[in-house]
Write an enzyme that holds these catalytic residues in place. Structure first.
Site, PDB file in Angstrom:
ATOM      1  N   HIS A 121      -3.791  32.587  15.094  1.00 16.28           N
ATOM      2  CA  HIS A 121      -4.290  33.279  13.906  1.00 16.28           C
ATOM      3  C   HIS A 121      -5.406  32.484  13.244  1.00 16.28           C
ATOM      4  CE1 HIS A 121      -0.200  34.805  14.470  1.00 16.28           C
ATOM      5  NE2 HIS A 121      -0.515  35.857  13.729  1.00 16.28           N
ATOM      6  N   LYS A 147      -1.109  37.173  21.631  1.00 17.14           N
ATOM      7  CA  LYS A 147      -1.416  37.763  20.315  1.00 17.14           C
ATOM      8  C   LYS A 147      -2.504  36.931  19.655  1.00 17.14           C
ATOM      9  CE  LYS A 147       0.564  38.613  15.732  1.00 17.14           C
ATOM     10  NZ  LYS A 147       1.660  38.234  14.807  1.00 17.14           N
TER      11      LYS A 147
END
Length: 225
Positions: A121, A147
């Site tokens: 992230h 992700k």
């Protein structure tokens, strides 16, 4: 094509997690349990209480440095990640940076055949296309489930995250941008091949997150218009 959702759950007691998880799985394909919202000593109890549903749960133990709530030491966190792996959840979310710093953890998780979701992230910005593609290539060395999430400062940032799906045939990719300007990417990623999108049951626990009911309404529009 079936579009799937994953409800994020951030609760502070094992009992509340169990209650919310039951509701979540009636309204969504999967749920993400944020174990970092719990006090360390309560995590084993939470795992026991929801064991029978873990085959539909993404387990996450995010440290504060990665935008999470876990306040213990990294040694404690690694030990808990290993404990969670023993329960064989649907996916165990482990940060790319964590795996890079702890090759022994990566080796252990591989040996146990844990279904790993490698995550990364950026809570401040969206990197350039070349950097993003390079990051995905590095991440897929640990798992085929990746992700990668950024923060959108413009609609172009959100588009850049979605462009990663062009060359993602060999991996299960979840890629979108957080924040108001990246919000639509949480929906569009489904049409580009994301296995699911993260949603809330009611109140969002991540920037720009839709509720599960909002997503269902938006997706239904595709078939009625």
């Amino acid at each position: 094509m079936t579009y799937r959702t994953c409800i994020s759950i951030g609760e502070k007691t094992p009992n509340k997690i169990k209650q919310i998880l039951k509701i979540a799985l009636k309204n969504s394909d999967y749920a993400e349990v944020r174990f970092d919202f719990l006090e360390i000593e309560k995590i084993p109890e939470a795992l026991e209480r929801i064991e029978k549903d873990l085959n539909k749960v993404v387990c996450t133990l995010r440290p504060k440095a990665e935008g999470g709530e876990f306040s213990g030491s990294e040694k404690e966190r690694v030990s808990i990640l290993k404990l969670i792996a023993e329960y064989n959840p649907f996916l165990l979310d482990v940060e790319f940076n964590t795996l890079k710093r702890n090759p022994s953890l990566a080796k252990y998780l591989t040996s146990t055949k844990t279904k790993l979701l490698v995550s990364w992230h950026d809570f401040k910005k969206t990197p350039g296309s070349d950097e993003l593609k390079k990051r995905v290539k590095q991440m897929r060395k640990f798992s085929k489930s990746v992700k990668i999430v950024s923060t959108a400062k413009s609609t172009e940032d959100a588009t850049r995250m979605l462009e990663l799906y062009k060359k993602s045939e060999k991996i299960s990719l979840i890629s979108f941008a957080m924040g108001d300007l990246g919000r639509i990417s949480r929906i569009l990623c489904l049409y580009l091949g994301s296995p699911f999108t993260y949603v809330s049951l009611k109140k969002a626990i991540a920037p720009g997150q839709f509720s599960v009911n909002e997503v269902k309404k938006i997706i239904n529009l595709k078939y009625t218009n």
